[in-house]
Design a protein around this motif. Structure first.
Motif, PDB file in Angstrom:
ATOM      1  N   SER A 116       0.696  -1.125   0.088  1.00  0.00           N
ATOM      2  CA  SER A 116      -0.020  -0.151  -0.062  1.00  0.00           C
ATOM      3  C   SER A 116       0.873   1.154   0.024  1.00  0.00           C
ATOM      4  N   LEU A 117       0.411   2.473  -0.123  1.00  0.00           N
ATOM      5  CA  LEU A 117       1.041   3.628  -0.136  1.00  0.00           C
ATOM      6  C   LEU A 117       1.494   3.726   1.258  1.00  0.00           C
ATOM      7  N   LYS A 118       0.979   3.401   2.390  1.00  0.00           N
ATOM      8  CA  LYS A 118       1.226   3.477   3.597  1.00  0.00           C
ATOM      9  C   LYS A 118       2.744   2.686   3.818  1.00  0.00           C
ATOM     10  N   ASP A 119       2.560   1.356   3.178  1.00  0.00           N
ATOM     11  CA  ASP A 119       3.902   0.589   3.192  1.00  0.00           C
ATOM     12  C   ASP A 119       5.213   1.286   2.596  1.00  0.00           C
ATOM     13  N   LYS A 120       4.682   2.076   1.546  1.00  0.00           N
ATOM     14  CA  LYS A 120       6.020   2.640   0.748  1.00  0.00           C
ATOM     15  C   LYS A 120       6.507   3.927   1.676  1.00  0.00           C
ATOM     16  N   LEU A 121       5.458   4.667   2.231  1.00  0.00           N
ATOM     17  CA  LEU A 121       6.013   5.760   3.246  1.00  0.00           C
ATOM     18  C   LEU A 121       6.764   5.125   4.542  1.00  0.00           C
ATOM     19  N   LYS A 122       6.379   3.891   4.833  1.00  0.00           N
ATOM     20  CA  LYS A 122       7.159   3.233   5.979  1.00  0.00           C
ATOM     21  C   LYS A 122       8.447   2.947   5.398  1.00  0.00           C
ATOM     22  N   ILE A 123       8.534   2.429   4.481  1.00  0.00           N
ATOM     23  CA  ILE A 123       9.806   1.997   3.720  1.00  0.00           C
ATOM     24  C   ILE A 123      10.918   3.144   4.008  1.00  0.00           C
ATOM     25  N   PHE A 124      10.267   4.378   3.480  1.00  0.00           N
ATOM     26  CA  PHE A 124      11.026   5.558   3.380  1.00  0.00           C
ATOM     27  C   PHE A 124      11.394   5.946   4.768  1.00  0.00           C
ATOM     28  N   LYS A 125      10.384   5.667   5.737  1.00  0.00           N
ATOM     29  CA  LYS A 125      10.729   6.048   7.242  1.00  0.00           C
ATOM     30  C   LYS A 125      11.875   4.917   7.679  1.00  0.00           C
ATOM     31  N   LEU A 126      11.883   3.916   7.569  1.00  0.00           N
ATOM     32  CA  LEU A 126      12.828   2.912   7.819  1.00  0.00           C
ATOM     33  C   LEU A 126      14.087   3.126   7.178  1.00  0.00           C
ATOM     34  N   THR A 127      14.282   3.508   6.306  1.00  0.00           N
ATOM     35  CA  THR A 127      15.542   3.813   5.550  1.00  0.00           C
ATOM     36  C   THR A 127      16.179   4.924   6.380  1.00  0.00           C
ATOM     37  N   GLN A 128      15.281   5.955   6.533  1.00  0.00           N
ATOM     38  CA  GLN A 128      15.878   7.372   7.296  1.00  0.00           C
ATOM     39  C   GLN A 128      16.221   6.890   8.582  1.00  0.00           C
ATOM     40  N   MET A 129      15.479   6.135   9.326  1.00  0.00           N
ATOM     41  CA  MET A 129      15.869   5.678  10.624  1.00  0.00           C
ATOM     42  C   MET A 129      16.948   5.005  10.603  1.00  0.00           C
ATOM     43  N   LEU A 130      17.380   3.869   9.677  1.00  0.00           N
ATOM     44  CA  LEU A 130      18.496   3.211   9.683  1.00  0.00           C
ATOM     45  C   LEU A 130      20.058   3.799   9.112  1.00  0.00           C
ATOM     46  N   LYS A 131      19.456   4.588   8.399  1.00  0.00           N
ATOM     47  CA  LYS A 131      20.741   5.658   8.096  1.00  0.00           C
ATOM     48  C   LYS A 131      21.240   6.508   8.994  1.00  0.00           C
ATOM     49  N   SER A 132      20.403   6.907  10.094  1.00  0.00           N
ATOM     50  CA  SER A 132      21.118   7.953  11.132  1.00  0.00           C
ATOM     51  C   SER A 132      21.672   6.921  12.319  1.00  0.00           C
ATOM     52  N   LYS A 133      21.468   5.649  12.028  1.00  0.00           N
ATOM     53  CA  LYS A 133      22.011   4.616  13.190  1.00  0.00           C
ATOM     54  C   LYS A 133      23.262   4.314  12.749  1.00  0.00           C
ATOM     55  N   ARG A 134      24.360   4.308  13.839  1.00  0.00           N
ATOM     56  CA  ARG A 134      25.506   3.428  13.623  1.00  0.00           C
ATOM     57  C   ARG A 134      25.109   1.998  13.576  1.00  0.00           C
ATOM     58  N   ILE A 135      26.067   1.186  12.997  1.00  0.00           N
ATOM     59  CA  ILE A 135      25.748  -0.373  12.955  1.00  0.00           C
ATOM     60  C   ILE A 135      26.114  -0.883  14.317  1.00  0.00           C
TER      61      ILE A 135
END
Ligand SMILES: Cc1cc2nc3c(=O)[nH]c(=O)nc-3n(C[C@H](O)[C@H](O)[C@H](O)COP(=O)(O)OP(=O)(O)OC[C@H]3O[C@@H](n4cnc5c(N)ncnc54)[C@H](O)[C@@H]3O)c2cc1C
Length: 417
Positions: A116-135
């Motif tokens: 769904s569109l909501k899923d696609k926005l969630k993917i974006f959110k997940l990407t941003q969240m993980l980018k800002s975290k150190r491994i």
């Protein structure tokens, strides 16, 4: 001279090769004892019938910090996959483009039926969240199953079944997404920071490049080790070797009887290769078969990624199966029938080249981690461990463990190192 120490490394996989490299940097000249006929361990490529066949479909994630540390990507002439995946269902195919990082593609994805569109926005959110975290932070977080994490993050069943499940089944080599959310987040982050790629001439080039960097290491191929007792190595041939230091760069339970029963069985995968006159995907992309009725989990035309995988003009298709297969005799024909159902290309056009059954593909690690204190690699005085199973099943982990075991050996000889 401390540098005269007899240091033996058991196993010429990526972990053993990195351990040798680090020991050389500190002035040592180790010996690698390798059971098989080549270097690379689980990263091997065969030349067969005019094709390059990796022993099991696998990719290098270019964002792996350890790969960046040790590999010369230009020298490997890396060939990148297009990010995302093609979803194949009988009678229909659609793509999910760059779900890992390109917000600009979200709009076109909004029209694709993957979620769904909501899923696609969630993917974006997940990407941003993980980018800002150190491994390191990711691996300190709570570990739940990947399936639970995806649901708790709010993804719909539709996108989990269509994309996440088949995509990550092919990476984790298990069918329930039971693998720790830490590994999911790590891999997702790696996909969003870099690319999946293969060296132009096959995955084994990674190991060959590392071998090429060794100038003082002796590599003894076809030399299986039977057991290790104290500082004594017994070869299967019956020869005995005394070592000052030993790094076991493979799972140690068969070599050290005291560690027997301490490890879970490996995850398996079956990889079939087919030749075809042309690619029906026609782009360097992984294709997923989300339908649970099918044996096939994912497929990719290796020749769409690197033309060098075929020297005979035919397209090379790699098919991976993570499910338990009951009747191996029927496997090839069942897969060809499934390919016909998905593509409408008659089963007889799929020329079977070779099947690899890889019983020991990925270690099942209880407490997945990313960092390894050098001291944790020591089993007892003089004997140290390396290998991906110490951290998590990945090229990155194999390299980290190799580096850390070498560090521990050097520290045991030169405490001021
Ligand atoms: C099909 C498949 C797909 C994969 N996909 C990916 C992927 O996409 N991305 C990723 O990052 N990772 C992937 N992996 C995992 C990755 O390949 C491994 O994590 C990594 O190669 C492990 O390296 P290693 O040196 O720890 O172990 P190994 O490669 O297993 O090396 C151990 C070596 O020790 C030798 N040895 C064993 N016993 C003895 C003995 N008694 N005497 C002497 N020598 C011995 C073996 O022959 C071998 O050469 C995949 C693995 C497989 C099999």
């Amino acid at each position: 001279m401390k540098q005269d120490q007899n240091i033996y490394i058991i196993g010429a996989g990526l972990s053993g090769l990195i351990a040798a490299y680090e020991l050389e940097q500190a002035g040592f000249s180790p010996v690698i004892l390798e059971a098989s006929d080549g270097v690379g361990g689980r990263v091997r490529t065969d030349e067969f019938k005019g094709f390059l066949l990796d022993r099991g479909f696998q990719v290098l994630l270019t964002a792996y910090p350890e790969a960046q540390r040790y590999l010369d990507y230009e020298g490997l002439n890396l060939k990148k996959f297009n990010p995302g995946a093609v979803i194949l269902k009988p009678g229909t195919a659609f793509s999910i483009h760059d779900p890992f990082r390109a917000p600009s593609k979200l709009l076109s994805m909004a029209l694709s039926p993957v979620g769904s569109l909501k899923d696609k926005l969630k993917i974006f959110k997940l990407t941003q969240m993980l980018k800002s975290k150190r491994i390191e932070e990711i691996f300190e977080e709570e570990s739940i199953t990947t399936a639970d994490f995806l649901r708790s993050f709010g993804f719909s069943d539709q996108i989990i079944e269509n994309f996440f499940k088949p995509f990550f089944k092919g990476i984790f080599l298990e069918n329930g997404l039971e693998t720790s959310s830490r590994m999911f987040k790590f891999v997702f982050k790696m996909f969003s920071l870099g690319h999946a790629a293969v060296p132009e001439k096959g995955m084994q080039q990674i190991a060959e490049q590392l071998k090429g960097k060794l100038t003082k290491t002796q590599i003894r191929l076809n030399t299986p080790v039977k057991t290790i007792e104290g500082s004594q190595i017994s070869l299967l041939s019956g020869d005995q070797i005394h070592a000052d230091r030993i790094i076991i760069a493979t799972r140690p339970d068969k070599l050290l009887p005291q560690l027997k029963g301490q490890f879970k069985p490996y995850r398996k995968v079956i990889n079939l290769y087919f030749a075809l006159s042309h690619s029906f995907i026609a782009q360097p992309m992984i294709a997923l078969v989300p339908d649970d009725q099918f044996l096939i989990n994912n497929l990719v035309f290796m020749t769409d990624v690197s033309k060098a995988y075929s020297q005979n003009g035919k397209a090379l298709l790699s098919v991976s199966i993570t499910k338990e297969v009951k009747d191996m005799d029927k496997l090839f024909s069942l897969v060809a029938i499934e390919l016909e159902a998905i593509t409408k290309i008659k089963a007889e056009h799929f020329e079977h080249i070779k099947t690899y059954v890889i019983d020991e593909a990925l270690p099942q690690v209880e407490d997945l981690s990313y960092q390894l204190p050098a001291t944790n690699t020591k089993v007892y005085d003089g004997v140290f461990l390396a290998g991906d199973y110490l951290l998590n099943g990945s090229i990155n982990a194999a390299m980290t463990a190799g580096r850390k075991s070498a560090e521990a050996v050097i520290l045991s000889i030169q405490p001021t190192y």
